[in-house]
Design an enzyme around this catalytic site. Structure first.
Site, short mmCIF file in Angstrom:
data_model
loop_
_atom_site.label_atom_id
_atom_site.label_comp_id
_atom_site.label_asym_id
_atom_site.label_seq_id
_atom_site.Cartn_x
_atom_site.Cartn_y
_atom_site.Cartn_z
CE LYS A 194 -1.78 2.97 1.96
NZ LYS A 194 -1.51 4.38 1.59
N GLY A 252 1.84 4.29 13.21
CA GLY A 252 2.49 3.07 13.68
C GLY A 252 1.82 2.53 14.93
CD GLU A 269 12.51 0.19 10.67
OE1 GLU A 269 12.89 1.09 11.45
OE2 GLU A 269 13.11 -0.90 10.57
CB CYS A 303 12.75 8.63 9.43
SG CYS A 303 13.93 7.54 8.62
CD GLU A 403 9.31 12.65 11.92
OE1 GLU A 403 8.15 12.20 12.05
OE2 GLU A 403 10.24 11.99 11.44
P1 NAD Z 1 2.08 8.33 7.55
O1 NAD Z 1 2.17 7.57 8.82
O2 NAD Z 1 1.09 9.42 7.46
O3 NAD Z 1 1.76 7.35 6.33
C1 NAD Z 1 2.57 6.24 6.03
C2 NAD Z 1 1.74 5.22 5.27
O4 NAD Z 1 0.71 4.74 6.13
C3 NAD Z 1 1.03 5.80 4.05
O5 NAD Z 1 1.01 4.85 3.01
C4 NAD Z 1 -0.38 6.06 4.58
O6 NAD Z 1 -1.36 6.09 3.56
C5 NAD Z 1 -0.56 4.87 5.50
N1 NAD Z 1 -1.56 5.05 6.56
C6 NAD Z 1 -1.95 6.20 7.16
N2 NAD Z 1 -2.90 5.94 8.09
C7 NAD Z 1 -3.12 4.60 8.08
C8 NAD Z 1 -3.97 3.72 8.82
N3 NAD Z 1 -4.79 4.17 9.76
N4 NAD Z 1 -3.90 2.40 8.56
C9 NAD Z 1 -3.06 1.91 7.63
N5 NAD Z 1 -2.24 2.70 6.88
C10 NAD Z 1 -2.25 4.03 7.11
O7 NAD Z 1 3.56 8.86 7.25
P2 NAD Z 1 4.04 9.75 6.02
O8 NAD Z 1 3.61 11.18 6.25
O9 NAD Z 1 3.67 9.10 4.74
O10 NAD Z 1 5.62 9.63 6.16
C11 NAD Z 1 6.37 10.41 7.01
C12 NAD Z 1 6.69 9.68 8.30
O11 NAD Z 1 7.38 8.47 8.02
C13 NAD Z 1 7.62 10.46 9.19
O12 NAD Z 1 7.16 10.40 10.52
C14 NAD Z 1 8.94 9.74 9.07
O13 NAD Z 1 9.80 9.91 10.17
C15 NAD Z 1 8.50 8.34 8.89
N6 NAD Z 1 9.56 7.53 8.26
C16 NAD Z 1 10.22 6.62 9.05
C17 NAD Z 1 11.28 5.88 8.50
C18 NAD Z 1 12.04 4.87 9.33
O14 NAD Z 1 12.68 3.99 8.76
N7 NAD Z 1 12.00 4.94 10.65
C19 NAD Z 1 11.64 6.05 7.17
C20 NAD Z 1 10.92 6.97 6.41
C21 NAD Z 1 9.87 7.71 6.97
#
Ligand code: NAD
Length: 508
Positions: A194, A252, A269, A303, A403
């Protein structure tokens, strides 16, 4: 397409017909390319604000089709029963296919995410390397014969879980997907991915490359769509045996609850607020270059961005002056310009969110030493934000605790090692840290005392697929990458095989 067990390894096996990454309005469900029946996603070039493609997203109803299709494809192709070197041959070819199309992947990704071509090219190379590394690791993976305590052979073996739900963010497409898809497939599973609404195209293109490379059709589905509907349905589907997620901490946490309800494994992650530490004895040129790269590369949408810069009091003024001058000189521009260092943010709404966090910090007393505004002129239509440095706040300020995911650093003085460790660890996150010092003993001590999954000493944001990656505290759960990465997509089974040929004495 089924897998030939004697499939050759190498670029020769990859068709070159698939030259242009497609922005066709199609999603990939259980081996079928078709238009989605969900809401239309408009993909906007963040450098210009122009819509360059539209995509009908997937719906929660597609999840069941993709999961059942994955199970059927796995059964039909006997994917899990293929010998490791046979599955590895497909993974090598996927890696080589990514490399063969790296230029086109990079161009499309720059258009979709705004990132510089240098960075998107590096992400494509990293994804290709991930598939090849995982293939090599798969070929050399061993199960164990454990020490027996009777006349039997006792073994610990690993089996695939079934269907994996992979949910990824927008900031590093293809590399984040590869980090999940390669080990999950290697382990013998099917995968339903997804990708994020803001950056769906490269995931779909990866599926086309997987087809080309001979991955059995249906084993890998790509369902772009909103997280709250499609992502939620994927995580909750009863036949999804593991959730692997990269994204924000609050999402998460939600997915952690879903996994707990289903009693299935989950890898998370998540976000970070990483400290970068400049000791007074550091090589100042090296530290300056590293701190700048740590926070402003990828426009801070990383991140592991080094967003809290702790500087030892003795060199605080001198280092901050140099940091501010260097930040003011960074070239902001489109990702397609080879001279650009700081490209636009992913969307205009995300840029506005970053700006609002800086404005709030201002109202809490932050002194804006550099940036703090969206540039006008030729860049007015894009989602740009100048590299920003804030001072005058304590580590408890909201912008030091939350963040930003943009090009915003806060500079903070510290007195000594104890003061530094106390401030650095005063955070809900524990993803990464950087330490700049000429004293290796101090570097070692500090690296051990800071709560973080990864610590860089006199360098920053360097990655190797062979080195495990994880976060502590609210930055994550579980580990990706490294040889054991494949194991995290398997379940362990113990087998005892009698060697005596005798009935168990008790029954006599
Ligand atoms: P997000 O959590 O908003 O979305 C991530 C993914 O989850 C997207 O595909 C989104 O559509 C999906 N999603 C959102 N709500 C959901 C739900 N209720 N159920 C299932 N899926 C859902 O994050 P973002 O804005 O896309 O990305 C930025 C974040 O990702 C930042 O916090 C960043 O630190 C983190 N990140 C972490 C790492 C790591 O390895 N630790 C790497 C890259 C990004």
């Amino acid at each position: 397409m089924t897998l030939s067990s004697a499939a050759p390894v190498g670029t020769a096996a990859v068709s070159t017909q698939l030259r242009e990454p497609s922005t066709r309005d199609e999603i990939y469900v259980a081996g079928q390319w078709r238009q989605g029946s969900g809401a239309v996603i408009e993909s906007v070039d963040p450098a210009t604000g122009d819509v360059f493609a539209t995509l009908h997203s997937a719906t929660p109803g597609d999840v069941g089709t993709a999961v059942e299709g994955g199970l059927a494809a796995a059964a039909q192709s006997k994917w899990a029963d293929q010998l490791p070197h046979e599955r590895a041959a497909v993974l090598y070819r996927i890696g080589n296919a990514i490399d063969a199309h790296a230029t086109e992947i990079s161009a499309l990704q720059t258009r979709n995410t705004g990132k510089t071509l240098t960075e998107t090219r590096a992400l494509a190379s990293s994804a290709a390397a991930t598939f090849r590394y995982i293939a090599a690791a798969l070929e050399t993976m061993e199960d164990e014969i454990t020490p027996a305590r009777g006349n039997y052979l006792s073994m610990s073996i690993h089996e695939p879980i079934g269907v994996i739900g992979a949910i990824t963010p927008w900031n590093s497409p293809i590399a984040s997907e590869a980090q999940k898809v390669a080990p999950a497939l290697a382990a013998g599973n099917a995968v339903v991915s997804k990708p994020p609404v803001w950056a769906p195209w490269i995931s779909l293109y990866l599926a086309r490359l997987c087809d080309e490379a001979g991955l059995p059709r249906g084993l890998f589905s790509v369902l772009p769509g909103p997280g709250r509907t499609v992502g939620d349905a994927l995580a909750r589907h009863p036949k999804i045996g593991k959730i692997t997620f990269t994204g924000g901490t609050s999402t998460g946490r939600t997915l952690g609850h879903v996994a707990a309800d289903k009693i299935i494994p989950v890898t998370l992650e998540l976000g970070g607020k990483s400290p970068t530490v400049v000791f007074a004895d550091a090589d100042m040129d090296q530290a300056l270059a590293g701190v700048l790269y740590g926070i402003f590369s990828s426009s801070g949408q990383s991140c592991i961005a080094g967003s809290r810069v702790f500087i030892e009091r003795a060199v605080y003024s001198e280092f901050v002056d140099r940091l501010v001058s260097a930040a003011n000189e960074l070239r902001v521009g489109p990702g397609t310009d080879p001279g650009t260092q700081v490209a636009p943010l992913i969307t205009h709404s995300h840029r506005d969110h970053v700006a609002s966090m800086v404005d709030e910090a201002r109202s809490e007393g932050a002194v804006v030493l550099a940036g703090g505004y969206a540039p006008g002129g030729d860049l007015a239509d894009g989602a740009y934000y100048r590299p920003t440095i804030l001072a005058g706040l304590s580590n408890s300020a909201r912008i030091c605790q939350e963040e930003v995911f943009g090009p915003v650093a806060v500079v903070l003085p510290f007195e000594d090692e104890d003061d530094l460790v106390r401030q650095a660890n005063d955070s809900v996150f524990g993803l990464a840290a950087g330490i700049w010092t000429g004293d290796y003993r101090k570097a070692w001590r500090t690296a051990r005392r800071i709560d973080a999954g990864t610590v860089w000493i006199n360098t920053y944001k360097q990655f190797s697929i062979s080195t495990p990656f994880s976060g502590t505290k609210e930055s994550g759960l579980g580990t990706e990458k490294g040889r054991d990465g494949i194991r995290s997509y398997m379940r362990q089974k113990s087998i005892y095989l009698d060697l005596s040929g005798q009935p168990i004495p008790w029954s006599r």
